[in-house]
Design an enzyme around this catalytic site. Structure first.
Site, short mmCIF file in Angstrom:
data_model
loop_
_atom_site.label_atom_id
_atom_site.label_comp_id
_atom_site.label_asym_id
_atom_site.label_seq_id
_atom_site.Cartn_x
_atom_site.Cartn_y
_atom_site.Cartn_z
N LYS A 1 10.32 -5.22 -6.09
CA LYS A 1 9.45 -5.84 -7.08
C LYS A 1 10.18 -6.97 -7.82
CE LYS A 1 5.98 -3.42 -5.90
NZ LYS A 1 5.36 -2.21 -6.37
C1 LIG Z 1 4.53 -1.01 -5.96
C2 LIG Z 1 3.15 -0.77 -6.40
C3 LIG Z 1 2.80 0.38 -7.12
C4 LIG Z 1 3.68 1.56 -7.29
O1 LIG Z 1 4.89 1.38 -7.83
P1 LIG Z 1 6.12 2.35 -7.42
O2 LIG Z 1 7.11 2.01 -8.48
O3 LIG Z 1 6.55 1.94 -6.06
O4 LIG Z 1 5.67 3.75 -7.49
C5 LIG Z 1 1.51 0.49 -7.60
N1 LIG Z 1 0.60 -0.45 -7.35
C6 LIG Z 1 0.88 -1.57 -6.66
C7 LIG Z 1 -0.19 -2.59 -6.47
C8 LIG Z 1 2.16 -1.76 -6.13
O5 LIG Z 1 2.44 -2.85 -5.42
#
Ligand SMILES: *Cc1c(COP(=O)(O)O)cnc(C)c1O
Length: 414
Positions: free
Chosen positions: A192
């Protein structure tokens, strides 16, 4: 090109280890502590709007706790953007509720506010009850039409949980995404905008709500000298070590966001004269995407070298670095898949050490959600058929972007 180029690889500031070392030195190696508090304070300053932020073990956990706080329970329905990553929808099912998927509009690729209102009306007509929450998503960092979404939500008095997991730093009309609804979800997974190795956070409306979220995130303990439980809780708090990484990352968050936006500007310049390929950009000046991932659409008439045999071999890994964990594919095709020219371009890039990825497959097309109600208009299925995500992370250089675009051009049949 020697090194493989990834979509969005984590990049450290160098400060992370100072915060982690401090955690070890002071023996705060637990899911609370000075780094957790410090990271939350950094996040609160970043998002503004007088919001309170709780650091959690994952973005998925943040979605789960937000829905719980909205009162979602067995038998309820929750409106969810169909075009998203599964983590937006899975927690709905953890709570015994049913997702109701709503398709996207073309400008932002996010939930269509008009279709969403139709869906709400139709659910009320069919079930006699209104959906318990609405989960819009800022896909690839692009702000949604959040003003209109909030207006519909207010009209039916339904709380909104913004999934801003991909939109750290994105703004709509100058305001940070994740601060419009009752709750906002952030993710700090490895790929991210910033990372804590794994982690997430929930943006809450006030201090009282933050405390309640923290209560559920730490096994719902009542204050007695012994363990006393009157609610079902979760072990979802962020560790003080992960929060140390987060504090280090916050020192370069603005640089990361600026770099992602820079990659967009460069792709835009370099792809401008390539016919049959369009880059996803801000629909107007009100939108300010963080361009977490740059995405392109391939016109179906665009001929890509090798597209006749694009789906002839099975992939051995899986998207998102879960190779070895994913189940082996049972067939080369599924009922809904990217066009052959898209897969051929993905393979052409892959052969030159460049990672690219189809757009996220809509939830209403996923076998696991086959029985969930959905309100579709064809937009997300069309985007999925035509789209590809390109490397956009903080480690991608201008030179690499030039070589990626050169590779894209070479893959097109003249
Ligand atoms: C990455 C993501 C999540 C979840 O986040 P995690 O930290 O990986 O659990 C939720 N929604 C979207 C759209 C994502 O891209």
């Amino acid at each position: 090109m020697s090194e493989r180029i990834y979509l969005c690889l984590a990049h450290m500031s160098g400060r992370e280890q100072e915060f982690i070392k401090e955690a070890f030195d002071t023996n705060w190696v637990v899911p609370l502590g000075p780094n957790v508090n410090g990271f939350e304070a950094d996040l609160e300053a970043f998002v503004g709007e007088n919001k309170n932020v709780v650091a959690l073990s994952a973005g998925t956990a943040a979605v789960h706790l937000a829905l719980l706080a909205c009162g979602v329970g067995p038998g309820d329905e929750v409106i969810c953007q169909s075009m998203t990553f599964c983590a937006s929808a899975n927690p709905i099912t953890y709570l015994g509720a049913t997702p109701v998927f709503v398709d996207s509009e073309r400008d932002t690729w996010n939930i269509d506010p008009e279709l969403m209102e139709q869906a709400i009306k139709d659910r009320i007509a069919k079930t006699g009850r209104k959906p318990k929450a609405i989960v819009p998503v800022y896909l690839y960092g692009m702000p949604a039409r959040i003003d209109e979404i909030m207006a519909v939500a207010a009209k039916y008095e339904i709380p909104v949980v913004e999934d801003a997991a991909e939109a750290f730093g994105s703004m709509y009309k100058g305001r940070v995404c994740g601060t419009f609804g009752q709750y906002g979800v952030l993710s700090f997974n490895g790929n991210k905008m910033i990372t804590t190795s794994g982690g997430g956070a929930l943006i809450c409306p006030d201090e009282q709500t933050k405390r309640e979220i923290m209560f559920y995130a730490t096994q719902a303990r009542e204050s007695y000298p012994y363990y006393q439980h009157e609610h079902i809780g979760y072990n979802y708090r962020m560790s003080n070590i992960c929060a140390g990484i987060g504090r280090g990352q916050m020192t370069i968050a603005d640089e990361h966001i600026a770099h992602h936006r820079h990659t967009y500007a460069l792709y835009k310049e370099l792809l401008a004269d390539v016919e049959g390929i369009s880059l996803h950009g801000n629909p107007s000046e009100e939108y300010d995407s963080n361009f977490w991932l740059n995405t392109i659409l391939l016109d179906p008439s665009l001929e890509v070298v090798g597209q006749e045999s694009a789906y002839d071999t099975a992939v051995t890994g899986t998207v998102g670095g879960a190779a070895g964990v994913a189940h082996a594919a049972e067939s080369l095709h599924t009922e809904c898949e990217p066009n052959a020219n898209v897969e051929a371009m993905r393979l052409a890039l892959d052969a030159e050490g460049i990672e690219s990825r189809p757009l996220w497959k809509p939830m209403h097309c996923q076998p696991v959600f086959a029985s969930a109600p959905s309100y579709v208009n064809g937009v997300s299925e069309e985007l999925f058929a035509k789209g590809l995500c390109l490397p956009s992370g903080p480690c991608v250089t201008d030179e690499q972007i030039r070589s990626i675009v050169e590779c894209i051009k070479r893959s097109i049949r003249r």
